[in-house]
Design an enzyme around this catalytic site. Structure first.
Site, PDB file in Angstrom:
ATOM      1  N   ASN A 106      -7.865   4.540   4.427  1.00  0.00           N
ATOM      2  CA  ASN A 106      -7.446   3.605   3.924  1.00  0.00           C
ATOM      3  C   ASN A 106      -7.276   2.121   2.786  1.00  0.00           C
ATOM      4  O   ASN A 106      -6.833   1.214   2.719  1.00  0.00           O
ATOM      5  CB  ASN A 106      -7.963   2.053   4.874  1.00  0.00           C
ATOM      6  N   TYR A 107      -8.098   2.759   2.358  1.00  0.00           N
ATOM      7  CA  TYR A 107      -8.307   1.659   0.318  1.00  0.00           C
ATOM      8  C   TYR A 107      -8.703   2.654  -0.609  1.00  0.00           C
ATOM      9  O   TYR A 107      -8.357   2.189  -1.432  1.00  0.00           O
ATOM     10  CB  TYR A 107      -9.948   1.559   0.667  1.00  0.00           C
TER      11      TYR A 107
END
EC number: 5.6.2.1
Length: 784
Positions: free
Chosen positions: A741-742
DNA sequence: TCCACGACTTAGGACGCTTGAT
DNA sequence: ATCAAGCGTCCTAAGTCGTGGA
């Protein structure tokens, strides 16, 4: 923070004596450079409020601020206007440029989606008429060809999510299967027969009997409450008047479910494969849908089965019954002209909707907190890919603004306006410690916080400038950090904690995420608190990757990549619970390492026995011999022998079990004794060795052989030590969340290409599918 | 005008399967 | 060949954030 707590503590605070004291404290405490204007505002707010108003004070403060200081507010607004529009233009331009650049690198193609979609729907309709829904080989190949390569040519703007959407609906969990008649709930010592609806709920608990959940009193209470309700609605239990949880004995049920689990586990791999294949085939048509005429994956097409709600942390609703979802509760979303998937026999859908501004295929409302659950596209779908791409582009855009933002909040740390100071500190925390925004939560949820919802008790100040953060964040994961902060930040936190503030009070009483995010819009359109997390995570990854030298084996490079990944995970506070057997695992590895060192020492002793002169040549090499005490050696010997005995005994038992299964004669105990003779011999050898200090050397042993053995042990010891360190470092850090996600996936792709590490070593199959756009568009020189 | 709620992303745990050490 | 450790996937809870309707 809950409103209840808030008003209570505020009411406390108003008790007369305190009030006057409070004011004095504020006025006399001038050990920092808090401007007088601010002190006055704060003090007057406190003293002016009537008791009733006080209860609402926290919420209203924002209003007061803007109403009370019109001039300053207006001024700020004006001064912001000009750069704001400028920024907007610029960033739009960059975004367009970025998209265009990607487009330019690849040849464009593809027919207009709308036309294609219309054709496709017709095709589907024809097919469903003919009842031959299975696509032919040729058409399947064609689908493959027409896969959506949106990153090459799709227009990604606008709020319309799709032009056409065709899908097959959802899969319902299997109906409840009643327990065999001999498996019963025992109430007050007697087996009781429950109505089937109640039996199902009791079974949910029975199956979880040995979990931590089932031992949690809140879970028990909520479960039992809902169980009794179901029981009552089903007409009650005819065998007993059930009303005391402590008189319920679920162990028969537990044993039954355990048995079933065992049975399921023990079916042969071949049969398992067959079952899986059949299941896959039955589910095939739900796994994909057609979006604008192109085949796309569906994510969670299975409706969640009923069960007991497993809330995380101290969730007040944990253990409540999650009801079975009926077709009548499900809303489908698809094209107006798409065939409506048939509901189960004799049932109906709640509604069929045609909303192309949303990216879900079906939804229902769950009964725990009355929120909506969606059936959505899979992670490798174009829609998800597009929003992922946009997310990372937005984070990259922040690069161009972050310096100005930092300068601004550093300046505003000394602002005369309380609101501005709070915003500055909050922005600092979000930027530096990657805190989440921290929205308000109701008391129907676990008490967790983020930046804006931090309370007095979550921050400890240690002069001169050390702050200890200790609070539960998302998923009730503890955030504990003792850190040095900017001096002015420290001073401000001290102000924010100043009486009348006390435990239970918001640190940032003028802030909430929407105020903060509105403020962020001034810096950059679309900037919100979460963008900082993405930005700082990816920036950290880029910086870490820059430090990795392009050398060594692929595996070494992967280890370094993971170390970089770990830095990001630590920044984001991504944790996992240390596994139950971690401690024992570490102890085992330590034992093994010690044992290997001991073996090395033995080999070295043997070496000296063969050639005593060697010690003179290299004393350091033999030093460890003297480092090992007799006691330690004895302990190691014992440990080794015990392990051997255990190994042999286990092997023996296993052999026998196998023989039994094959209906053959079991090995006699004497066989075991014989096998254990070896251990006894070893034991004798060891005790001799211990007293003499010198191991026996086998006749065929040579100096060369021993040296080779030692070298081998050296390698194994280093490897094991490294592995142990890695295990320790990783025991409580979850790398997956940040990778997923990052961290901009193009960074990983860049690393793969630049360092010549196969992408398979860095992304799992699912991640490769999810990040296909990145794999195909980034090269070795790509930078975040 | 505001806030509850809808829609979306982000999150850790459970569990089955693969893998690598022995 | 065996078997546990650890990986990958599934599952669904729990956040964030923008907005539509009272």
């Amino acid at each position: 923070m809950s409103n209840l707590d808030d008003s209570k503590s505020l009411a406390d605070l108003v008790s007369q004596n305190k009030k006057s004291k409070v004011r004095k404290v504020i006025l006399s405490d001038s050990d920092d450079d808090l401007p007088l204007a601010m002190i006055n505002t704060q003090a007057s707010e406190t003293s002016l409020s009537s008791e009733d108003e006080k209860a609402k004070q926290v919420k209203k403060r924002t209003k007061k601020e803007s109403g009370g200081l019109p001039n300053k507010k207006a001024k700020t607004a004006v001064s912001k206007t000009e750069p704001k529009t400028k920024v907007k233009k610029e960033t739009t331009k960059t975004a367009v440029k970025a998209v265009k650049a990607i487009k330019a690198t690849k040849a464009t193609k593809a027919t207009k989606p709308t036309v294609k979609a219309a054709k496709h729907i017709q095709k589907i309709k024809d097919e469903s008429k003919e009842q031959t829904a299975e696509p032919k080989d040729t058409s399947e190949e064609k689908e493959e060809e027409e896969e959506n390569r949106w990153w090459e040519d799709e227009d990604m703007n606008g709020e319309i999510k799709w032009d056409s959407l065709v899908h097959n609906g959802v899969i319902f969990p299997p109906p409840y299967e009643p327990l065999p008649s001999n498996v019963k709930l025992i109430y007050d010592g007697k087996p009781v027969t429950l109505p089937i609806e109640a039996e199902e709920v009791a079974g949910f608990f029975g199956a979880m009997l040995e979990t931590d959940h089932a031992k949690n009193p809140v879970f028990q209470k909520n479960f039992f409450h809902d169980f009794l309700k179901v029981l009552e609605e089903a007409g009650g239990c005819k065998d007993a008047d059930i009303k005391d949880f402590d008189l319920c004995d679920f162990s028969d049920m537990y044993a039954y479910f355990e048995k079933k689990r065992e049975e399921k586990k023990s079916i042969s791999p071949a049969e398992k494969k067959l079952i899986k294949k059949e299941k896959d085939e039955a589910e095939e048509k739900f796994k994909t849908c057609y979006l604008n005429g192109r085949k796309e994956p569906v994510g969670n097409f299975r409706i969640e089965p009923p069960g007991l709600f497993r809330g995380r942390g101290a969730h007040p609703k944990t253990g409540k019954l999650k009801k079975r979802v009926m077709p009548e509760e499900i809303v489908l979303n698809l094209s107006a002209d798409a065939p409506v998937p048939p509901p189960p026999e004799g049932r109906n859908w709640a509604e069929v909707r045609h909303d192309n501004k949303v990216a879900w295929l079906a939804m229902w409302r769950e009964n725990i907190s009355n929120s909506v659950k969606y059936v959505r596209f899979g992670n490798s779908s174009s829609l998800k890919g597009i929003s992922d791409f946009k997310k990372f582009e937005k984070a990259r855009e922040l690069k161009n603004h972050v310096a100005a933002i930092r300068a601004d909040y550093n300046k505003k740390l000394k602002s005369e306006l309380m609101l501005e100071r709070q915003m500055a500190v909050a922005t600092y925390l979000i930027d530096v410690f990657a805190l989440r925004a921290g929205g308000e939560k109701s008391d129907e949820e676990a008490d967790t916080v983020g930046c804006c919802s931090l309370r007095f008790e979550h921050v400890f100040l240690k002069p001169p400038n050390v702050v200890v953060f200790d609070f539960l964040g998302k998923d009730s994961i503890r955030f504990y950090q003792e850190v040095e902060v900017d001096k002015q930040v420290f001073k401000n936190l001290k102000i924010f904690k100043k009486p009348p503030k006390q435990p239970g009070h918001d640190l940032f009483d003028r802030l909430d995420p929407s105020i903060l995010n509105k403020h962020f819009q001034n810096y950059m359109p679309g900037l919100t608190a979460k963008v900082f997390r993405t930005y700082n995570a990816s920036k950290t990854m880029q910086d870490q990757l820059d430090l990795i030298p392009n050398e060594g084996t692929v595996n070494e490079k992967v280890v370094r990549f993971n170390a970089a990944n770990r830095e990001v995970a630590i920044l984001c506070n991504h944790q996992r619970t240390v596994s139950k057997n971690h401690e024992t695992g570490v102890a085992k590895m330590n034992d093994k390492i010690k044992e290997m060192i001991w073996q090395r020492i033995r080999a070295k002793k043997m070496l000296l026995k063969l050639d005593a002169k060697l010690k003179k040549k290299d004393p350091a090499y033999f030093q460890e011999i003297d480092d090992l005490s007799k006691e330690d050696e004895g302990a190691l010997q014992k440990q080794f022998l015990e392990r051997e005995t255990e190994r042999i005994t286990k092997k023996f038992a296993k052999d026998n079990e196998k023989l039994k299964l094959e209906n053959e004669a079991v090995l006699p105990e004497s066989e075991l004794k014989e096998r254990l003779e070896k251990v006894k011999e070893l034991q004798k050898e060891f005790s001799k060795e211990l007293s003499s200090g010198k191991p026996e050397v086998k006749a065929n042993m040579t100096v060369e052989k021993l040296q080779a053995l030692i070298e081998k042990l050296n390698v194994r010891i280093t490897n094991a030590t490294l592995q142990l360190k890695d295990k320790e470092d990783n025991s409580s850090v979850a790398l997956g969340t940040s990778k997923m996600n990052y961290i901009d996936p193009r960074l990983t792709v860049m690393f793969s290409k630049k360092y010549d590490v196969p992408i398979e070593k860095l992304f799992t199959k699912t991640l490769r599918e999810k990040f296909k756009w990145a794999i195909e568009s980034a090269d070795a020189n790509w930078r975040f």
